[in-house]
Design an enzyme around this catalytic site. Structure first.
Site, short mmCIF file in Angstrom:
data_model
loop_
_atom_site.label_atom_id
_atom_site.label_comp_id
_atom_site.label_asym_id
_atom_site.label_seq_id
_atom_site.Cartn_x
_atom_site.Cartn_y
_atom_site.Cartn_z
N TYR A 1 0.82 -1.21 0.00
CA TYR A 1 0.00 0.00 0.00
C TYR A 1 0.86 1.27 0.00
CZ TYR A 1 -3.97 -3.08 1.02
OH TYR A 1 -4.92 -4.06 0.96
N ARG B 1 -9.35 0.17 0.30
CA ARG B 1 -8.03 0.65 0.72
C ARG B 1 -7.17 0.55 -0.52
NH1 ARG B 1 -4.88 -3.13 5.16
NH2 ARG B 1 -3.04 -1.84 5.55
C1 FAD Z 1 2.38 -10.30 2.36
C2 FAD Z 1 1.57 -9.24 2.99
C3 FAD Z 1 0.38 -9.60 3.63
C4 FAD Z 1 -0.40 -8.64 4.24
N1 FAD Z 1 -1.56 -9.03 4.85
C5 FAD Z 1 -2.34 -8.09 5.43
C6 FAD Z 1 -3.54 -8.49 6.09
O1 FAD Z 1 -3.85 -9.66 6.22
N2 FAD Z 1 -4.32 -7.52 6.61
C7 FAD Z 1 -3.99 -6.21 6.54
O2 FAD Z 1 -4.74 -5.39 7.05
N3 FAD Z 1 -2.86 -5.82 5.93
C8 FAD Z 1 -2.02 -6.71 5.37
N4 FAD Z 1 -0.85 -6.30 4.77
C9 FAD Z 1 -0.53 -4.86 4.70
C10 FAD Z 1 0.34 -4.31 5.87
O3 FAD Z 1 1.44 -5.14 6.07
C11 FAD Z 1 -0.36 -4.22 7.17
O4 FAD Z 1 -1.58 -3.52 7.08
C12 FAD Z 1 0.45 -3.61 8.32
O5 FAD Z 1 -0.19 -3.96 9.52
C13 FAD Z 1 0.67 -2.13 8.23
O6 FAD Z 1 1.12 -1.73 9.51
P1 FAD Z 1 2.20 -0.61 9.81
O7 FAD Z 1 2.20 -0.47 11.25
O8 FAD Z 1 3.51 -0.89 9.23
O9 FAD Z 1 1.52 0.63 9.11
P2 FAD Z 1 2.15 2.03 8.81
O10 FAD Z 1 2.88 1.93 7.54
O11 FAD Z 1 2.85 2.55 9.98
O12 FAD Z 1 0.82 2.88 8.60
C14 FAD Z 1 -0.14 2.57 7.67
C15 FAD Z 1 -0.83 3.84 7.22
O13 FAD Z 1 -1.49 4.50 8.28
C16 FAD Z 1 -0.96 5.81 8.50
N5 FAD Z 1 -0.64 5.91 9.92
C17 FAD Z 1 0.20 5.09 10.58
N6 FAD Z 1 0.24 5.39 11.87
C18 FAD Z 1 -0.57 6.44 12.05
C19 FAD Z 1 -0.94 7.18 13.19
N7 FAD Z 1 -0.48 6.88 14.39
N8 FAD Z 1 -1.81 8.21 13.03
C20 FAD Z 1 -2.31 8.48 11.82
N9 FAD Z 1 -2.00 7.79 10.70
C21 FAD Z 1 -1.13 6.77 10.81
C22 FAD Z 1 0.27 5.93 7.68
O14 FAD Z 1 0.39 7.23 7.18
C23 FAD Z 1 0.09 4.88 6.62
O15 FAD Z 1 -0.56 5.44 5.52
C24 FAD Z 1 -0.01 -7.28 4.19
C25 FAD Z 1 1.19 -6.93 3.57
C26 FAD Z 1 1.98 -7.90 2.98
C27 FAD Z 1 3.25 -7.49 2.35
#
Ligand code: FAD
Ligand code: FAD
Lengths: 547, 547
Positions: B106, B491
């Site tokens: 994403y 999304r």
């Molecule tokens: C193989 C694979 C499988 C996946 N499977 C899933 C799945 O099953 N379900 C799923 O939901 N996702 C999935 N994902 C996507 C992703 O990995 C997850 O959603 C992950 O949990 C994102 O978390 P993060 O903490 O790194 O997010 P971040 O990158 O930290 O944040 C995500 C978004 O939210 C915003 N943000 C973050 N923190 C804040 C805050 N405190 N206040 C305001 N805005 C904020 C950021 O600007 C960003 O746009 C997958 C990805 C991969 C590569």
């Protein structure tokens, strides 16, 4: 129950003159047709639940003539609602939307600002627009009551339940935007809604969730009632308990029909409610009990018979515990202190298993006794719980209003974690203050998993000025005392909204400042329901409107 | 995987000069301490999942050097976040908050606006602040990953489950504010959150829900993690998929530990997915299947082995059905077309009963075959589903990225009602466009009762410019074609947000206008995550930023 008024009618909204108002009303008649605009210049009739007024609060807490409208209007479509909103902006006249206006206990149909024009949406916009038997959902207009939705579902023959609150005459939209509750598995109405159409305070119309994405050939989105959130910010919550928009369409999910079993459990000791709550919490969290059950004080067993208080006792002041005991002991509930009303769902076998677990768990409270519908006479309140908890609307709950002559009532509804200590703290505050003001105490805990809506029903005589004033003082003191120890209301009477909103004071009233920033942006002329939920537009702020 | 850059570094944010930028950075260092500000002037390292960059998108879709930050900063408290926000307003520098920055598929950690300062919240704010074993809830800071929360719950010994998404390295807050999903009964993360603390784009701090009501002696509200809505407008939804605030604390409900049984069902015919969906819907609506199960195409059985595509086939273009068939027939799934991964919960007896029902219902699809964990070898993907679906975080799901060398991937994630016809319509669009652009198609239906997140994983080689361009074109065409028939994404990748947001066009882009009104009010200087979810502040609007 009719109040003749001796002032010039209709009463005017603030910040206008009678001339300006009259020309505004003439313009409104041109927009909606004269038959859809009704000046409020007659005596005020309180009526009763089914014939309720849209002119004022039938359960008035201040004098009936106080919170009154200047007029009501009846738009027939979203376009007409938008036109009314634009009209209100043009003439700077406050409007107050109601769907049905049976918000009794919370202000009825009364606008917060005297002389507002009530926009009675339900009168002409009252269709069930969709009923989806595959996805178990519907799309309704403001005038669709729980009774009406029930009828339409029945007519369709689809195996679906609606989720009515205790009284079936309210609207699905009015109840949901006030974040009301029902008692089946779908009892959290906001959580089970899906998609809104909203007229903004400046007249634009948006659709939330997937409704923002049009279907082919200008049809509605095929996913509008399937997925709540859509893409981007999820807005629906800001159109509940607010004055940021008028909801003209609402999607709701419907529950698949199922076997069900309602039952009572009685508990003998006054002091046991904390332990009972501890038994209920894990049953709720583990979804063994899945609906929104109620734990009620035994006094309500007397009240829901529909007999007046005087049939049980002729004394004044609070009804003594021994009197309650004496009567209860002759009733199906027996000599008990608390009564739990619960329902379990599933297949016959699942229900049998669940009841077994419940018997073990509630059995941990000494003297707990299960009572089933077949154990009580046909006029017992338990049968009405069977209906409500299986999606059949009722109005039986009105019966406890016979407790006093000319009864009106108020709900005091703080949120408590489903924990013994918190339940106890709130109970003691509420008891002490009820004692101080001389009211019988009717507590109901509506248990919604991790929290309880602690609902205390305060019944007062509308013809007794002193009692009305004591009722108000009692409410105010309960709100303050609970807030001091960290408990706040989930919803309140429109006249108490300022006080309740102010208790949400974290970080120097940061939330109120945020409400105000949004209000001023979305409703720059301040025309939509000024004062609802304690949110005032700039024009009214600090002008003495807050109560 | 390291890109050396030949431009002046750090890259600047728009609307500033290098001098102004440098003095702004000096000021930021004074606020947070120099060690908490890191200029992005080194070569860009893609790293891998566990060692992911906070400088750019590791799975870059445009050249890696395109969506890069100028710097990262590491606030250590809500007060410091507020100070950073005020700093950004003062210097008019765009900031982009991440919790962990593993939003792979994403956009990863990449800011939408080149040169933004990444506010990496998770680095220093990473505590589990509360763990409530009675009410099954927690309160977390941005840096709490699913792994960390899992560990803390384990350490506490409390009988509670967390709900991880497919990869456990993301944060609870980042995932929830992006409205991500997991796979237990608590799979809808937004629906299972309870209470937020939010720093607004101008630096004020609010708490939502009951958090607005302070506890005694300045403690947190005792009901903050018990009741979601509070009093007045319910705001939480507007802080998800938006750029209206930075979430610094989040309450989540935790699931009570329970028995569980995960299983696969294989279906032999390509064409049966519509009928399979029809079998699943009533099982979901009736909560017989209560979690978020997945229906996957058989090609994913090959991919989740972690072997590259070339291990199965050396050809170019899309992998032919016969090749997939040939390999599948030698694998535990056998020669099938679709694989359902589900989990049922409850007591041992309830699970046995539920499985009986599932066998009857899935048995209606000719050739359906149940496979249990004990039927497959220890390295089979099914065991990883057992973990994820019983609250144990995993990273096994990464394995399918081995499909291609240097793989990055994109999620195409439209919402469909859980109905045959809709599933079919979307499937055909996605298939046609995958064929056109020459991509293998990896569809997963995540079924959330009345709707499915139809998730197509598009895997591309990050070193192959042509393939990256085809991937982008393929996504764009799928978004458009689905929108034409009424389907929209839940999304999306940050670079596709403009296009997706525009598909929510009902009533002449009324929703976008509403986003913009709020954005301009809440963030008048336009500093917070400009462009996220397609929402641009006034300053950036119609300046060529939209993609
Ligand atoms: C193989 C694979 C499988 C996946 N499977 C899933 C799945 O099953 N379900 C799923 O939901 N996702 C999935 N994902 C996507 C992703 O990995 C997850 O959603 C992950 O949990 C994102 O978390 P993060 O903490 O790194 O997010 P971040 O990158 O930290 O944040 C995500 C978004 O939210 C915003 N943000 C973050 N923190 C804040 C805050 N405190 N206040 C305001 N805005 C904020 C950021 O600007 C960003 O746009 C997958 C990805 C991969 C590569
Ligand atoms: C004995 C008794 C028992 C009760 N039990 C319950 C119960 O179990 N659960 C429960 O929830 N309530 C209960 N109530 C309260 C009340 O009766 C119900 O909530 C009822 O459903 C209100 O519905 P209504 O359609 O008449 O609301 P309305 O009066 O039409 O509206 C309610 C509020 O929402 C606003 N509003 C209405 N329509 C719109 C709209 N379209 N757009 C924007 N704002 C709008 C109005 O301004 C008003 O403030 C009870 C009341 C009594 C007297």
């Amino acid at each position: 129950d009719t109040v003749v008024r001796d002032e010039e009618l209709p009463v005017l909204p603030p910040y206008t003159t009678r001339d300006k108002f009259n020309s505004a009303m003439a313009a409104l008649s041109r927009i909606l047709g004269a038959s859809n605009v009704e000046i409020n210049d007659k005596p005020l009739k309180d009526g009763w639940y089914i014939e309720h007024p849209n002119t004022h609060d039938a359960y008035h807490l201040l004098p009936a003539t106080d919170s009154v409208s200047s007029a009501a209007c009846y738009p027939g479509s979203t376009e007409e609602v938008s036109a009314v909103v634009k009209w209100a902006n043009q003439y700077e006249i406050p409007i107050f939307p109601i769907s049905i206006g049976r918000n009794l206990g919370y202000g009825g149909a009364a606008p917060r600002v005297r002389g507002s024009v009530v926009v009675d949406l339900g009168r002409r916009m009252n269709k069930v627009l969709k009923l989806d038997g595959e996805n178990y959902s519907c799309l309704v207009e403001p005038g669709v009551t729980y009774y009406k939705l029930y009828d339409e579902v029945k007519k369709s023959g689809l195996p679906m339940w609606i989720d009515p609150p205790d009284l079936g005459g309210g609207s699905v939209i009015g109840n949901t935007v006030d974040r009301g509750v029902g008692y089946t598995l779908y009892g959290d109405h906001f959580a089970n809604h899906c998609g809104m159409e909203v007229v903004l305070p400046t007249g634009e119309v948006i659709r939330t969730g997937m409704g923002g994405l049009p279907g082919p050939d200008n049809t509605d989105s095929p996913t509008w009632q399937s997925f709540q959130y859509g893409f981007g910010p999820y807005y629906d919550g800001i159109f509940t308990q607010s004055n940021f928009g008028i909801v003209t369409k609402l999607g709701m999910w419907l529950m698949p029909e199922t076997e069900h079993q309602t039952f009572m459990v009685t508990f003998p000791r006054d002091d046991d409610f904390g332990d009972i709550v501890e038994v209920i919490r894990p049953l709720m969290v583990k979804k063994i009990l899945g609906n929104v059950p109620q734990l009620r004080n035994v006094i309500q067993e007397l009240a829901v018979t529909g007999k007046p208080r005087s049939a049980f006792w002729k004394g004044t002041g609070r009804m003594p515990r021994e009197v309650i005991r004496e009567h209860a002991s002759k009733m199906p509930c027996g000599d008990c202190a608390w009564v739990f009303y619960g329902t379990v769902y599933g297949t016959k076998e699942q229900i049998a298993d669940t009841l077994k677990i419940c018997k073990v768990e509630f059995g941990k409270i000494q003297g707990a006794k299960f009572i089933f519908p077949e154990d009580v006479p046909p006029d017992h309140y338990l049968h009405s719980r069977v209906s409500v908890c299986s999606g059949v609307p009722e109005i039986r709950e009105l019966d406890w209003l016979n407790w006093k002559p000319n009864a009106g009532h108020l709900f005091f509804a703080p949120i408590s974690p489903t924990k013994k200590e918190d339940a106890r703290t709130i109970y003691e505050i509420v008891l002490k203050i009820h004692q101080k003001y001389g009211f019988d105490m009717f507590p109901t805990y509506c248990i919604n998993t991790r929290e309880m809506h602690y609902i205390a029903n305060l019944v007062y005589d509308r013809n007794d000025e002193d009692e009305k004033q004591r009722a108000m003082a009692c409410m105010r003191e309960m709100i303050d005392e609970c807030a001091k120890v960290g408990y706040g209301e989930y919803r309140t009477h429109i006249l108490l909204a300022d006080q309740v909103a102010q208790t949400y004071s974290w970080n120097n009233q940061a939330l109120m400042k945020f409400h105000e920033v949004l209000k001023d942006t979305l409703d720059p002329k301040g025309i939509l329901a000024p004062g609802r939920s304690g949110i005032w537009p700039a024009k009214y702020r600090n002008q003495g409107w807050e109560l």
